[in-house]
Design a protein around this motif. Sequence first.
Motif: not given
Length: 284
Positions: A223-232, A270-282
């Motif tokens: 992060g920072p980022g924005r989730h899809g589910p929950g929109q937070n 796209l749902w984990v992070n609507l703003w950009g990069p996927d989460p890091p490995e692990g």
Amino acid sequence: MPIVNVKQVSHVALKTRNVEHQATFYTGMVGLGETERDAAGRVYLRCNANHHAVVLIPSSESGIDHFALNVGDPKTLDAAATALARAGISYEAQTPGELGQGPSLRLRDPDGYSVELIGGVAQVSPNYGPRAVQPRKLSHVTVLVDDCKRSGEFYSEVLGFRPSDWVDDIFLWMRCNPDHHGLAFAKTGSIRMHHFALEVIDFSYLVRQAEHLMQNGYTLLYGPGRHGPGQNQFEYFRDPEQNLIEFMCDMQQIWDDASYEPRVWNSKELWVNLWGPDPPEGFV
């Protein structure tokens, strides 16, 4: 009708190898305040007028010990105990319970997580000295499970949670009040806590927290980022014993349970992070 109607997620308790080190991190880096300690060496930490949001429990291990769900008041807790017994769901009474909340009861969910039901929490002064960032509440707990559908049925039928969003059959978010989720479940092949989240006022506090961590030798994991589910909006970092903490703000509010339809996300969109990069490995 559910057997019990939970009102909110009250606290998360962490097994802790080095209580003093963890207490220093949670007060200095996470912005919590120490309320008190008990004879067993447990440290009770708060972020608002509730007696505690996080409990550190001395242990030879690290990870989640239990999380607590507030049913509202002692009378409702007594009724919950009666209803659970009638339904054939076993539980253990905790008398005396942890400091600041009185008697409680604990049951096991389908994956073996210890779930504590409490009938309210003591109110104390929310003022405990200046912090770079002071969270304003415990938002939610996310755990890894064997079967999201099975978890959803248990928390819906037994504890009154409602589904808010799904991702295929691998992720489920559930609410017990207008917040989009107080609990979330992810199917990953292991059973452990993924993270717990603390809510801050707005995005500027996420920036302030990232800067505070950096200045003290820590960095964000994601992060920072924005989730899809929950929109937070979110950011994640680890404590010294590798528990994952989310700071978040601006969670979706669901006020009309009757008309709300849970969204089913596709894992390929796209749902984990609507703003950009996927989460890091692990990360998951």
